[in-house]
Design a protein around this motif. Structure first.
Motif, PDB file in Angstrom:
ATOM      1  N   ASP A  24       0.798  -1.228   0.000  1.00 32.61           N
ATOM      2  CA  ASP A  24       0.000   0.000   0.000  1.00 32.61           C
ATOM      3  C   ASP A  24       0.830   1.278   0.000  1.00 32.61           C
ATOM      4  OD1 ASP A  24      -2.078  -1.732   0.073  1.00 32.61           O
ATOM      5  OD2 ASP A  24      -2.949  -1.027   1.942  1.00 32.61           O
ATOM      6  N   THR A  25       2.149   1.177  -0.132  1.00 33.72           N
ATOM      7  CA  THR A  25       2.961   2.396  -0.252  1.00 33.72           C
ATOM      8  C   THR A  25       2.479   3.247  -1.415  1.00 33.72           C
ATOM      9  OG1 THR A  25       4.871   1.125   0.534  1.00 33.72           O
ATOM     10  CG2 THR A  25       5.315   3.279  -0.414  1.00 33.72           C
ATOM     11  N   ALA A  26       1.989   2.575  -2.456  1.00 32.68           N
ATOM     12  CA  ALA A  26       1.498   3.293  -3.640  1.00 32.68           C
ATOM     13  C   ALA A  26       0.376   4.248  -3.297  1.00 32.68           C
ATOM     14  CB  ALA A  26       1.020   2.287  -4.693  1.00 32.68           C
ATOM     15  N   ASN A  27      -0.422   3.913  -2.284  1.00 37.32           N
ATOM     16  CA  ASN A  27      -1.553   4.759  -1.934  1.00 37.32           C
ATOM     17  C   ASN A  27      -1.113   6.181  -1.620  1.00 37.32           C
ATOM     18  OD1 ASN A  27      -3.069   2.452  -2.132  1.00 37.32           O
ATOM     19  ND2 ASN A  27      -3.177   2.107   0.058  1.00 37.32           N
ATOM     20  N   ALA A  28      -0.022   6.301  -0.885  1.00 32.41           N
ATOM     21  CA  ALA A  28       0.424   7.618  -0.441  1.00 32.41           C
ATOM     22  C   ALA A  28       1.393   8.271  -1.406  1.00 32.41           C
ATOM     23  CB  ALA A  28       1.076   7.498   0.940  1.00 32.41           C
ATOM     24  N   MET A  29       2.277   7.494  -2.011  1.00 35.14           N
ATOM     25  CA  MET A  29       3.429   8.096  -2.667  1.00 35.14           C
ATOM     26  C   MET A  29       3.504   7.908  -4.181  1.00 35.14           C
ATOM     27  SD  MET A  29       5.038   9.848  -0.558  1.00 35.14           S
ATOM     28  CE  MET A  29       5.047  10.165   1.203  1.00 35.14           C
ATOM     29  N   ALA A  30       2.613   7.131  -4.766  1.00 34.81           N
ATOM     30  CA  ALA A  30       2.710   6.884  -6.212  1.00 34.81           C
ATOM     31  C   ALA A  30       2.614   8.173  -7.015  1.00 34.81           C
ATOM     32  CB  ALA A  30       1.617   5.911  -6.656  1.00 34.81           C
ATOM     33  N   THR A  31       1.667   9.046  -6.677  1.00 34.58           N
ATOM     34  CA  THR A  31       1.495  10.269  -7.461  1.00 34.58           C
ATOM     35  C   THR A  31       2.641  11.248  -7.239  1.00 34.58           C
ATOM     36  OG1 THR A  31       0.080  11.166  -5.707  1.00 34.58           O
ATOM     37  CG2 THR A  31      -1.007  10.079  -7.553  1.00 34.58           C
ATOM     38  N   SER A  32       3.177  11.297  -6.021  1.00 33.30           N
ATOM     39  CA  SER A  32       4.312  12.187  -5.742  1.00 33.30           C
ATOM     40  C   SER A  32       5.560  11.743  -6.493  1.00 33.30           C
ATOM     41  CB  SER A  32       4.602  12.222  -4.238  1.00 33.30           C
ATOM     42  OG  SER A  32       3.524  12.767  -3.528  1.00 33.30           O
ATOM     43  N   ALA A  37       7.555  15.180  -7.565  1.00 30.80           N
ATOM     44  CA  ALA A  37       7.569  16.006  -6.355  1.00 30.80           C
ATOM     45  C   ALA A  37       8.526  15.441  -5.310  1.00 30.80           C
ATOM     46  CB  ALA A  37       6.156  16.114  -5.776  1.00 30.80           C
ATOM     47  N   LEU A  38       8.689  14.131  -5.280  1.00 26.39           N
ATOM     48  CA  LEU A  38       9.588  13.483  -4.324  1.00 26.39           C
ATOM     49  C   LEU A  38      10.394  12.400  -5.034  1.00 26.39           C
ATOM     50  CD1 LEU A  38       7.226  12.994  -1.235  1.00 26.39           C
ATOM     51  CD2 LEU A  38       9.286  14.412  -1.277  1.00 26.39           C
ATOM     52  N   ARG A  39      11.638  12.237  -4.616  1.00 23.54           N
ATOM     53  CA  ARG A  39      12.437  11.121  -5.115  1.00 23.54           C
ATOM     54  C   ARG A  39      11.927   9.830  -4.477  1.00 23.54           C
ATOM     55  NH1 ARG A  39      18.624  13.567  -4.847  1.00 23.54           N
ATOM     56  NH2 ARG A  39      18.282  15.258  -6.373  1.00 23.54           N
ATOM     57  N   PRO A  40      12.024   8.711  -5.189  1.00 26.02           N
ATOM     58  CA  PRO A  40      11.425   7.473  -4.692  1.00 26.02           C
ATOM     59  C   PRO A  40      11.858   7.075  -3.284  1.00 26.02           C
ATOM     60  CG  PRO A  40      12.013   7.220  -6.993  1.00 26.02           C
ATOM     61  CD  PRO A  40      12.540   8.558  -6.564  1.00 26.02           C
ATOM     62  N   GLY A 242       0.890   5.151 -10.292  1.00 29.23           N
ATOM     63  CA  GLY A 242       1.511   6.413 -10.678  1.00 29.23           C
ATOM     64  C   GLY A 242       1.608   6.657 -12.169  1.00 29.23           C
ATOM     65  N   THR A 243       1.684   5.589 -12.975  1.00 28.75           N
ATOM     66  CA  THR A 243       1.937   5.794 -14.402  1.00 28.75           C
ATOM     67  C   THR A 243       0.978   5.081 -15.346  1.00 28.75           C
ATOM     68  OG1 THR A 243       3.456   3.902 -14.654  1.00 28.75           O
ATOM     69  CG2 THR A 243       4.402   5.998 -13.882  1.00 28.75           C
ATOM     70  N   ARG A 244       0.155   4.174 -14.855  1.00 31.34           N
ATOM     71  CA  ARG A 244      -0.670   3.374 -15.760  1.00 31.34           C
ATOM     72  C   ARG A 244      -2.159   3.683 -15.711  1.00 31.34           C
ATOM     73  NH1 ARG A 244       2.041  -2.706 -15.812  1.00 31.34           N
ATOM     74  NH2 ARG A 244       3.881  -2.106 -17.018  1.00 31.34           N
ATOM     75  N   LEU A 245      -2.576   4.574 -14.836  1.00 31.67           N
ATOM     76  CA  LEU A 245      -3.978   4.990 -14.798  1.00 31.67           C
ATOM     77  C   LEU A 245      -4.195   6.288 -15.566  1.00 31.67           C
ATOM     78  CD1 LEU A 245      -4.976   4.170 -11.101  1.00 31.67           C
ATOM     79  CD2 LEU A 245      -5.864   3.094 -13.175  1.00 31.67           C
ATOM     80  N   THR A 246      -3.337   7.258 -15.317  1.00 32.18           N
ATOM     81  CA  THR A 246      -3.386   8.535 -16.023  1.00 32.18           C
ATOM     82  C   THR A 246      -2.062   9.238 -15.813  1.00 32.18           C
ATOM     83  OG1 THR A 246      -4.662  10.582 -16.322  1.00 32.18           O
ATOM     84  CG2 THR A 246      -4.336   9.832 -14.067  1.00 32.18           C
ATOM     85  N   GLU A 247      -1.749  10.167 -16.694  1.00 29.76           N
ATOM     86  CA  GLU A 247      -0.530  10.950 -16.503  1.00 29.76           C
ATOM     87  C   GLU A 247      -0.739  11.901 -15.327  1.00 29.76           C
ATOM     88  OE1 GLU A 247       2.251  14.248 -18.778  1.00 29.76           O
ATOM     89  OE2 GLU A 247       0.368  13.573 -19.641  1.00 29.76           O
TER      90      GLU A 247
END
Length: 380
Positions: A24-32, A37-40, A242-247
């Motif tokens: 679930d890390t993707a929930n918080a940080m995928a868009t950033s 906005a943030l380095r991985p 972060g990349t496969r739903l929408t830009e």
């Protein structure tokens, strides 16, 4: 013997909590991460720390899991263990496939499936599952998508009025704050689910009285396990969201994360074991809808929703099978055999994942075609 079984259950619960963290890390940080906005590595570190802090903010969701899903007095530690195995295996399968499925629903499904086989339907709180799990599961992602679509539209109005370059810098800083809020909210909701399961096992084993709150050591260990899993980063799921739903651009990321954190914190306040995955993914889709010329990949979104629909019954089926098979052997020997088989499944999926490894260095290399609006924004 009972003490040894309880120890195994607690270890399994913390193992699930670890998988919950990296899944679930993707929930918080995928868009950033997707928006830059943030380095991985910085993103997952921030998320891990705030997940740990969030675990101490509330115990209402833990109480719901401990007493609102199944009858703790009618279950046993071995049943709880079977449910945990169902949740762990489903989490690992969906992580390997890169599907952002719900760890919460995997846990609830696994416990319910194991309870049905071992005890029967009388021990399952069907009204509680409908009101506290199924109804929020249907409403939350739609609500998050609608609110995020409106928020994204408003954000781009601000971009046009203030100027792309200046507003982009402001939204980048804002997205760091909004992503941090999602991580904090995730800790308040998801870490509590493991607290609730451990408490359920302790009540079933006679160590705690019925309707007891999680002890302090349970809160600390659950918070630490989910934080550690978060730091490892579920890169395969992060790439999908972060990349496969929408830009994703910074205004979109800020809008989706802010809306998601508000919905998750509200659900934690009322004690709903909400799926943060559903909320955050719904927010990302809404952010794509709310931005002109953005392309939402509805095929991927449909695949994701199909995974959501399957999660409860699939994890339930695995939990039921584990309860049945461990019962054939009986006692702690059956539990140990199941534990060994689970470790073998985990190792097999991990080795298979190395054939197409996804990590912080290549997380954004597979992405959608850039829209005209996104290109103009970056050029500015």
């Amino acid at each position: 013997m009972e003490i040894a079984l309880l120890v195994i259950v607690v270890v399994a619960a913390l193992a699930f909590d670890f998988t919950n963290g990296f899944h679930d890390t993707a929930n918080a940080m995928a868009t950033s991460i997707a928006s830059g906005a943030l380095r991985p590595r910085i993103a997952v570190l921030i998320s891990a720390v705030l997940n740990l802090l969030g675990a101490f903010l509330s115990i209402k969701v833990a109480s719901t899991i401990a007493s609102g899903i199944v009858d703790a007095g009618a279950t046993s530690a071995s049943v709880v263990f079977s449910g945990l195995v169902g949740a762990i295996v489903w989490n690992l399968i969906t992580w390997y496939l890169g599907l952002p499925s719900s760890s919460s629903h995997a846990l609830i499904g696994g416990v319910v499936g194991a309870t049905l086989v071992a005890v029967g339907s009388r021990a399952v709180n069907v009204p509680g599952i409908v009101s506290d799990v199924l109804v929020p599961a249907a409403v939350a992602p739609v609500l998050a998508a609608l609110v995020a679509a409106v928020a994204t539209f408003i954000a781009y109005l601000a971009v046009r009025k203030v100027g792309a370059k200046r507003s982009r810098r402001g939204f980048r800083y804002g997205q760091i704050v909004s992503a941090s809020l999602v991580s904090l909210a995730h800790g308040t909701n998801d870490a509590q689910k493991t607290m609730g399961v451990i408490t359920l096992a302790l009540i079933a084993g006679g160590t705690l009285a019925p309707n007891s709150h999680p002890p302090l050591w349970v809160i600390i260990s659950a918070g630490s396990a989910i934080a550690l899993g978060t730091y490892f980063g579920g890169w395969r799921v992060i790439r999908t969201v972060g990349t496969r739903l929408t830009e994703i651009s910074t205004p979109q990321g800020f809008a989706s994360e802010t809306c998601a954190s508000a919905v998750i914190l509200a659900s934690s306040h009322f004690g709903f074991p909400l799926s943060t995955t559903h909320v955050c993914a719904g927010g990302v889709v809404g952010a794509g809808i709310g931005r002109r010329h953005a392309q939402v990949q509805w095929g991927m979104a449909g695949r994701m929703v199909a995974g959501w629909l399957v999660t409860l019954p699939a994890a339930g089926a695995i939990g039921a099978f584990v309860a049945w098979s461990s019962g054939l052997v009986g006692g702690i020997v059956g539990v140990l055999v199941v534990a060994a088989a689970t470790l073998a499944v985990a190792a097999g999926l991990y080795l298979a994942s190395r054939r197409s490894a996804v990590g912080p260095d290549n997380i954004n290399k597979v992405s959608l075609p850039q829209s005209t609006t996104g290109s103009e924004e970056r050029a500015a």
